[in-house]
Motif scaffolding. Sequence first.
Motif, mmCIF file in Angstrom:
data_model
loop_
_atom_site.group_PDB
_atom_site.id
_atom_site.type_symbol
_atom_site.label_atom_id
_atom_site.label_comp_id
_atom_site.label_asym_id
_atom_site.label_seq_id
_atom_site.Cartn_x
_atom_site.Cartn_y
_atom_site.Cartn_z
ATOM 1 N N ALA A 135 0.831 -1.207 0.000
ATOM 2 C CA ALA A 135 0.000 0.000 0.000
ATOM 3 C C ALA A 135 0.864 1.255 0.000
ATOM 4 C CB ALA A 135 -0.930 -0.013 1.205
ATOM 5 N N ALA A 168 -4.572 2.939 -0.189
ATOM 6 C CA ALA A 168 -4.934 2.597 1.184
ATOM 7 C C ALA A 168 -4.718 1.105 1.432
ATOM 8 C CB ALA A 168 -6.392 2.954 1.432
ATOM 9 N N LYS A 169 -4.459 0.746 2.680
ATOM 10 C CA LYS A 169 -4.276 -0.666 3.026
ATOM 11 C C LYS A 169 -5.515 -1.480 2.698
ATOM 12 C CE LYS A 169 -2.142 0.263 7.189
ATOM 13 N NZ LYS A 169 -1.713 -0.130 8.537
#
Length: 77
Positions: free
Chosen positions: A49, A55-56
């Motif tokens: 990420a 985003a994760k």
Amino acid sequence: MATTMLQVKVKPNARASTLVQQEDGTWLAQLKSPPVDGKANAELIALVAKQLGVAKAAVDIHAGAGGRMKLVKVART
């Protein structure tokens, strides 16, 4: 929303966490975390990420969660 699949070879218990693309198009992830209780997988998700600027939550281990060769899916907007 486009998705990208990455073939990643994971090496846990490394001195430093790195993610490098190999000449054949696969990725090599060296992770500080040990492969215990999902710690290495969580670190891999965070590393991918950060490297790709997403985003994760957009990163998912699609296949190979229990092995060293993983197929990682990255969702991009």
